[in-house]
Scaffold this active site. Structure first.
Site, short mmCIF file in Angstrom:
data_model
loop_
_atom_site.label_atom_id
_atom_site.label_comp_id
_atom_site.label_asym_id
_atom_site.label_seq_id
_atom_site.Cartn_x
_atom_site.Cartn_y
_atom_site.Cartn_z
N GLY A 92 0.84 -1.18 0.00
CA GLY A 92 0.00 0.00 0.00
C GLY A 92 0.88 1.23 0.00
O GLY A 92 2.03 1.18 0.46
N GLN A 121 3.03 9.88 1.41
CA GLN A 121 4.33 9.20 1.48
C GLN A 121 5.26 9.58 0.34
O GLN A 121 6.46 9.29 0.39
CB GLN A 121 4.14 7.68 1.51
CG GLN A 121 3.45 7.20 2.78
CD GLN A 121 3.35 5.70 2.81
OE1 GLN A 121 2.40 5.12 2.30
NE2 GLN A 121 4.34 5.05 3.39
N CYS A 155 6.11 0.02 7.74
CA CYS A 155 5.67 1.16 6.94
C CYS A 155 6.87 1.66 6.13
O CYS A 155 7.97 1.80 6.68
CB CYS A 155 5.15 2.26 7.85
SG CYS A 155 4.66 3.76 6.96
N LEU A 156 6.63 1.93 4.88
CA LEU A 156 7.71 2.42 4.01
C LEU A 156 8.25 3.76 4.50
O LEU A 156 9.37 4.14 4.15
CB LEU A 156 7.20 2.56 2.57
CG LEU A 156 6.76 1.25 1.91
CD1 LEU A 156 6.12 1.53 0.56
CD2 LEU A 156 7.93 0.30 1.76
N HIS A 207 -4.25 0.93 7.64
CA HIS A 207 -2.92 1.56 7.65
C HIS A 207 -2.87 2.72 6.66
O HIS A 207 -2.41 3.82 7.00
CB HIS A 207 -1.88 0.48 7.29
CG HIS A 207 -0.47 0.95 7.28
ND1 HIS A 207 0.50 0.45 8.13
CD2 HIS A 207 0.17 1.87 6.51
CE1 HIS A 207 1.65 1.05 7.89
NE2 HIS A 207 1.49 1.91 6.91
N GLU A 208 -3.34 2.50 5.44
CA GLU A 208 -3.24 3.54 4.41
C GLU A 208 -4.20 4.70 4.69
O GLU A 208 -3.86 5.87 4.48
CB GLU A 208 -3.48 2.95 3.02
CG GLU A 208 -2.52 1.84 2.61
CD GLU A 208 -1.06 2.21 2.78
OE1 GLU A 208 -0.71 3.40 2.65
OE2 GLU A 208 -0.25 1.30 3.06
N HIS A 233 -2.80 7.02 7.22
CA HIS A 233 -1.81 7.96 6.65
C HIS A 233 -2.48 9.26 6.22
O HIS A 233 -1.90 10.35 6.36
CB HIS A 233 -1.14 7.35 5.42
CG HIS A 233 0.11 6.58 5.70
ND1 HIS A 233 1.21 7.15 6.31
CD2 HIS A 233 0.46 5.30 5.44
CE1 HIS A 233 2.16 6.23 6.42
NE2 HIS A 233 1.74 5.11 5.90
ZN ZN Z 1 2.71 3.31 5.91
#
Ligand code: ZN
Length: 221
Positions: A74, A79, A132-133, A174-175, A178
């Protein structure tokens, strides 16, 4: 959820269209911003037609390529430095059938979510390691709603309204978080925090993180 990520530097354009232009004029995959960047703590601007269909399509392609290259399951627009309520998700599913069963992790086809929201369905929670990226190098256990109702709009403007369970529900939570300025570390069991180049792979290889819970000392329910 992991992978080497270059730092994003320079001033952040304030206008979301300028942010989009900067990404579309930049490298692909796009650099992923890391925790501490203000864009990750802002409530993203709703998608309200400020982008043309061509701009949105081009941005979605950059996000798809960036998510796959990371690799991740995702990616939210903040991000890559864009404060817009837009996310892409895609999960090929795990190779290990035991993990797939324990985590209710089923493949999720690529999809685009504009202005997503979720609400819990039922009271069940599930606790698993996630990463998480934008928090590169770390993983932690997060207790999340096992089932959620997702509402959004897709890239064609069609409404999305569906109930998701298991890992698909986790990705969506999660997304969507964000886009509201929340990171998973805000709601993680911090005693479970593990370095990706350390114990994280060991703990996350267990279908349920029971061993980690016992040794590191955090609750699973
Ligand atoms: Zn994330």
């Amino acid at each position: 959820m992991t992978g080497p990520v270059p730092a994003v530097t320079g001033p952040q354009p304030r206008d979301v269209r300028d942010q989009v232009r900067r990404v579309l004029d930049g490298p692909v995959p796009a650099p992923i911003v890391q925790a501490g960047h203000p864009v990750l703590r802002a409530v993203a601007e709703p998608c309200d037609g400020q982008l043309s269909a061509a701009e949105l399509g081009a941005l979605v392609e950059v996000m798809r390529t960036t998510m796959r290259a990371a690799p991740g399951v995702g990616l939210a627009a903040p991000q890559i430095g864009i404060s817009l309520a837009l996310a892409v998700v895609e999960d090929p599913g795990p190779v290990d059938p035991e993990i797939a069963t324990a985590r209710e992790r089923r493949p999720l086809a690529f999809r685009v979510l504009l202005n997503p929201r979720y609400e819990a369905v039922g009271v069940d929670r599930a606790a698993f390691y996630e990463g998480c990226l934008s928090v590169h190098g770390w993983s932690a256990v997060v207790r999340r709603h096992r089932t959620v109702r997702l509402t959004a709009t897709d890239e064609t403007g069609a409404p999305v309204d569906e109930v998701l369970t298991g890992w698909q529900a986790r990705i969506v939570q999660h997304e969507t978080d964000h886009l509201n300025g929340r990171l998973y570390i805000d709601v993680a069991e911090l005693r479970s925090l593990a370095a990706t180049d350390g114990m994280a792979a060991v703990w996350a290889s267990e279908p349920h993180p029971r061993t980690a819970a016992g040794i590191l000392g955090f609750p699973l329910v």
